[in-house]
Enzyme design. Structure first.
Site, PDB file in Angstrom:
ATOM      1  N   ARG A 124       0.825  -1.207   0.000  1.00  0.00           N
ATOM      2  CA  ARG A 124       0.000   0.000   0.000  1.00  0.00           C
ATOM      3  C   ARG A 124       0.862   1.260   0.000  1.00  0.00           C
ATOM      4  NH1 ARG A 124       0.641  -1.207   5.169  1.00  0.00           N
ATOM      5  NH2 ARG A 124       0.465   0.429   6.744  1.00  0.00           N
ATOM      6  N   CYS A 152      28.673  16.216  24.226  1.00  0.00           N
ATOM      7  CA  CYS A 152      28.018  14.954  24.588  1.00  0.00           C
ATOM      8  C   CYS A 152      28.201  14.671  26.078  1.00  0.00           C
ATOM      9  CB  CYS A 152      28.635  13.828  23.769  1.00  0.00           C
ATOM     10  SG  CYS A 152      28.184  12.198  24.362  1.00  0.00           S
ATOM     11  N   CYS A 168      30.556  11.359  26.553  1.00  0.00           N
ATOM     12  CA  CYS A 168      31.955  11.279  26.128  1.00  0.00           C
ATOM     13  C   CYS A 168      32.892  11.424  27.332  1.00  0.00           C
ATOM     14  CB  CYS A 168      32.252  12.367  25.097  1.00  0.00           C
ATOM     15  SG  CYS A 168      31.853  11.899  23.400  1.00  0.00           S
ATOM     16  N   HIS A 209      32.470   8.380  20.405  1.00  0.00           N
ATOM     17  CA  HIS A 209      31.140   8.950  20.198  1.00  0.00           C
ATOM     18  C   HIS A 209      30.524   8.528  18.859  1.00  0.00           C
ATOM     19  CE1 HIS A 209      28.043  12.020  20.842  1.00  0.00           C
ATOM     20  NE2 HIS A 209      28.161  12.306  19.561  1.00  0.00           N
ATOM     21  N   ASN A 226      18.460   1.350  23.799  1.00  0.00           N
ATOM     22  CA  ASN A 226      17.535   2.104  22.975  1.00  0.00           C
ATOM     23  C   ASN A 226      18.391   2.826  21.984  1.00  0.00           C
ATOM     24  OD1 ASN A 226      14.832   2.267  23.248  1.00  0.00           O
ATOM     25  ND2 ASN A 226      14.870   4.009  24.647  1.00  0.00           N
ATOM     26  N   SER A 278      18.269   9.495  23.604  1.00  0.00           N
ATOM     27  CA  SER A 278      18.552  10.911  23.787  1.00  0.00           C
ATOM     28  C   SER A 278      19.927  11.297  23.249  1.00  0.00           C
ATOM     29  CB  SER A 278      18.473  11.241  25.280  1.00  0.00           C
ATOM     30  OG  SER A 278      19.380  10.419  25.995  1.00  0.00           O
ATOM     31  N   HIS A 301      25.743   8.620  21.260  1.00  0.00           N
ATOM     32  CA  HIS A 301      26.912   7.947  21.853  1.00  0.00           C
ATOM     33  C   HIS A 301      26.502   6.506  22.210  1.00  0.00           C
ATOM     34  CE1 HIS A 301      30.860   8.454  23.999  1.00  0.00           C
ATOM     35  NE2 HIS A 301      30.476   7.242  24.339  1.00  0.00           N
ATOM     36  N   HIS A 359      25.479   3.531  23.922  1.00  0.00           N
ATOM     37  CA  HIS A 359      25.219   3.260  25.336  1.00  0.00           C
ATOM     38  C   HIS A 359      23.956   2.435  25.505  1.00  0.00           C
ATOM     39  CE1 HIS A 359      22.452   6.583  24.599  1.00  0.00           C
ATOM     40  NE2 HIS A 359      21.787   6.230  25.693  1.00  0.00           N
ATOM     41  N   GLN A 366      21.361   0.725  28.943  1.00  0.00           N
ATOM     42  CA  GLN A 366      20.955   1.015  30.315  1.00  0.00           C
ATOM     43  C   GLN A 366      20.635  -0.283  31.031  1.00  0.00           C
ATOM     44  OE1 GLN A 366      18.052   4.063  31.137  1.00  0.00           O
ATOM     45  NE2 GLN A 366      18.040   4.751  29.015  1.00  0.00           N
ATOM     46  N   HIS A 416      15.989 -10.773  28.224  1.00  0.00           N
ATOM     47  CA  HIS A 416      15.050 -11.302  29.214  1.00  0.00           C
ATOM     48  C   HIS A 416      15.696 -12.500  29.882  1.00  0.00           C
ATOM     49  CE1 HIS A 416      11.221  -9.357  27.369  1.00  0.00           C
ATOM     50  NE2 HIS A 416      11.669  -8.669  28.392  1.00  0.00           N
ATOM     51  N   PHE A 454       4.202   2.290  12.728  1.00  0.00           N
ATOM     52  CA  PHE A 454       3.550   2.883  13.906  1.00  0.00           C
ATOM     53  C   PHE A 454       2.649   1.840  14.546  1.00  0.00           C
ATOM     54  CE2 PHE A 454       4.747   6.691  11.656  1.00  0.00           C
ATOM     55  CZ  PHE A 454       5.088   7.558  12.681  1.00  0.00           C
ATOM     56  N   TYR A 495      -5.565   0.357  15.285  1.00  0.00           N
ATOM     57  CA  TYR A 495      -5.964  -1.020  15.559  1.00  0.00           C
ATOM     58  C   TYR A 495      -4.973  -1.712  16.508  1.00  0.00           C
ATOM     59  CZ  TYR A 495      -7.777  -5.698  14.948  1.00  0.00           C
ATOM     60  OH  TYR A 495      -8.313  -6.923  15.198  1.00  0.00           O
ATOM     61  N   GLN A 553      -0.388  -5.787  14.521  1.00  0.00           N
ATOM     62  CA  GLN A 553      -0.601  -6.257  13.153  1.00  0.00           C
ATOM     63  C   GLN A 553       0.668  -6.023  12.362  1.00  0.00           C
ATOM     64  OE1 GLN A 553      -0.935  -3.934  10.377  1.00  0.00           O
ATOM     65  NE2 GLN A 553      -1.457  -5.482   8.869  1.00  0.00           N
TER      66      GLN A 553
HETATM   67  P1  H2U Z   1      18.625   6.952  26.501  1.00  0.00           P
HETATM   68  O1  H2U Z   1      19.405   7.636  25.445  1.00  0.00           O
HETATM   69  O2  H2U Z   1      18.444   5.498  26.200  1.00  0.00           O
HETATM   70  O3  H2U Z   1      17.378   7.676  26.838  1.00  0.00           O
HETATM   71  O4  H2U Z   1      19.525   6.942  27.819  1.00  0.00           O
HETATM   72  C1  H2U Z   1      20.174   8.049  28.325  1.00  0.00           C
HETATM   73  C2  H2U Z   1      20.029   8.042  29.831  1.00  0.00           C
HETATM   74  O5  H2U Z   1      21.054   8.858  30.364  1.00  0.00           O
HETATM   75  C3  H2U Z   1      18.713   8.614  30.288  1.00  0.00           C
HETATM   76  O6  H2U Z   1      18.024   7.644  31.040  1.00  0.00           O
HETATM   77  C4  H2U Z   1      20.576   9.553  31.472  1.00  0.00           C
HETATM   78  C5  H2U Z   1      19.113   9.812  31.159  1.00  0.00           C
HETATM   79  O7  H2U Z   1      18.368   9.866  32.349  1.00  0.00           O
HETATM   80  N1  H2U Z   1      21.371  10.770  31.647  1.00  0.00           N
HETATM   81  C6  H2U Z   1      22.186  10.888  32.768  1.00  0.00           C
HETATM   82  O8  H2U Z   1      22.166  10.013  33.627  1.00  0.00           O
HETATM   83  N2  H2U Z   1      22.993  11.984  32.913  1.00  0.00           N
HETATM   84  C7  H2U Z   1      23.044  13.018  32.032  1.00  0.00           C
HETATM   85  O9  H2U Z   1      23.816  13.934  32.206  1.00  0.00           O
HETATM   86  C8  H2U Z   1      22.130  13.019  30.847  1.00  0.00           C
HETATM   87  C9  H2U Z   1      21.318  11.787  30.635  1.00  0.00           C
HETATM   88 ZN    ZN Z   2      29.809  11.133  23.146  1.00  0.00          ZN
END
Ligand code: H2U
Ligand code: ZN
Length: 356
Positions: A31, A52, A55, A119, A159, A167, A170, A172, A174, A293, A324, A328, A335
């Site tokens: 589609r 950053c 970094c 970075h 992520n 966010s 770099h 990383h 969690q 997991h 997205f 549905y 789906q």
């Molecule tokens: P994400 O990019 O997956 O969101 O992970 C970045 C994490 O880094 C986010 O949970 C943390 C944010 O809370 N963070 C710090 O701990 N210190 C910072 O100075 C900026 C972001």
């Molecule tokens: Zn960096």
């Protein structure tokens, strides 16, 4: 097994790990698309970015200065979603007379794991030895946190990419470790346990669910992307995201900390190969959410559990068109258009040498 007719017409598939159904609509993949176009991730990032917050040597938002780290670097999240219990915090639970307004305390630890001081790199561009240190760090963190009385479950994840809400480019990941087992692994635990131990089960002599499942996939072959000595990477029969994969151990491994040296190497190899194939799909740094997991750290054996990794990438037909989960999917059920078998075929055809 999917019949010939089902391969081309709408049908549903069952996810035995979560007990949920999804709708597969293979005829819909052609589609037209007039919707959102995502930004292509910036490819020419500098090896060091003075702005950053991950970094080496840079100052984080709260004023803490990162050390001049050369390998991996783990720190407590400055904006943690969970807080540690203090000595006088008792576990608390509350409800109303009809048991409809339930709440309970939740405590834990959130950490950020920088995979590399560089970075400009992603997991796919790290060397096998560097990826192995990521796996070793996951294991060391789980050893430490899993030994604590106030921690039951450890969720390790990455992520990646702006579309996934990451966010910062770099490299990383969690970890969030908490008092109660979160919803997704809790569903998987209940279904794995029922499969292995339900006296009403029609299956005779079950092995753990994901071990029996892997044997079927190895027999059928069509959803397998690649394998090494210790792990198999496949598009699960019940995949929801277009190019979703699972990484499954061949041996019974309950938790990250239970992997042998050879298995840690095998997992590093699998991580490198799947993330490289992903990047080659649309020749971009492929966004995804991925995570491990595993069995809870509650002192129980959990023979039902088989550790595994999920990769949930949102991209669908190009670097700029994402799937997205709305309408549905939000109100009815997930789906997908492309079948799991077609996705596996696409992934199998991609190179394991990253595009330059
Ligand atoms: P994400 O990019 O997956 O969101 O992970 C970045 C994490 O880094 C986010 O949970 C943390 C944010 O809370 N963070 C710090 O701990 N210190 C910072 O100075 C900026 C972001
Ligand atoms: Zn960096």
């Amino acid at each position: 097994m999917i019949t010939k007719t089902q391969a081309n017409v709408p049908h549903r598939r069952y996810n035995p790990l979560t007990g949920e159904w999804l709708l597969v609509s293979p005829h819909r993949a052609t589609r037209p698309w007039l919707g959102a176009i995502e930004k292509i991730p910036q490819a020419d990032r500098p090896p060091y970015d003075p702005r950053c917050y991950l970094c080496p040597g840079n100052t984080r938002v709260n004023g803490v200065v990162n050390p001049a780290y050369t390998g991996l670097y783990v720190f407590d999240n400055d904006f943690p979603a969970l807080l540690s219990k203090t000595a006088d915090d008792a576990a608390e639970a509350d409800t109303d007379a009809k048991n409809l307004l339930r709440s309970s305390s939740e405590s834990g630890v959130c950490r950020v794991i920088c995979f590399s001081p560089r970075h400009d790199l992603t997991l796919a561009q790290l060397t096998l030895a560097e990826i192995r240190s990521v796996v070793d760090t996951w294991a060391a963190q789980c050893e430490e946190l899993g030994a604590r009385d106030d921690i039951t479950y450890i969720q390790v994840f990455e992520n990646r990419g702006e579309v996934m809400g990451s966010s910062n480019p770099h490299p990383h990941g969690q970890l969030w470790a908490n008092e109660h087992i979160p919803t997704e692994p809790a569903k998987e635990q209940a279904h794995q346990l029922a499969y292995l131990t339900d006296p009403q089960s029609p299956i005779s002599n079950p092995a753990p669910l994901l071990i029996d499942y892997l044997a079927i996939e190895q027999r059928e072959g069509e959803r397998i992307v690649f394998e090494n000595e210790h792990f198999v990477c496949l598009v699960p029969f019940w995949a929801v995201w277009p190019f979703e994969v699972m990484v499954l151990p061949k041996n019974h491994i309950r938790r990250i900390i239970d992997m042998t040296n050879a298995e840690r190497d095998g997992l590093s190899d699998a991580l490198k190969r799947i993330s490289t194939r992903y990047d080659n799909m649309f020749e971009v740094s492929f966004p995804y959410s991925m995570g491990v997991h595993q069995a809870p750290y509650d002192g129980q054996p959990h023979d039902e559990w088989q550790m595994h990794l999920h990769f949930y990438p949102p991209l669908l037909r190009s670097a700029t068109v994402k799937k997205f989960m709305v309408g549905y999917e939000m109100l009815g059920q997930p789906q997908r258009d492309l079948t799991a078998e077609q996705a596996a075929e696409r992934l199998r055809g991609l190179s394991e040498i990253r595009f330059a």
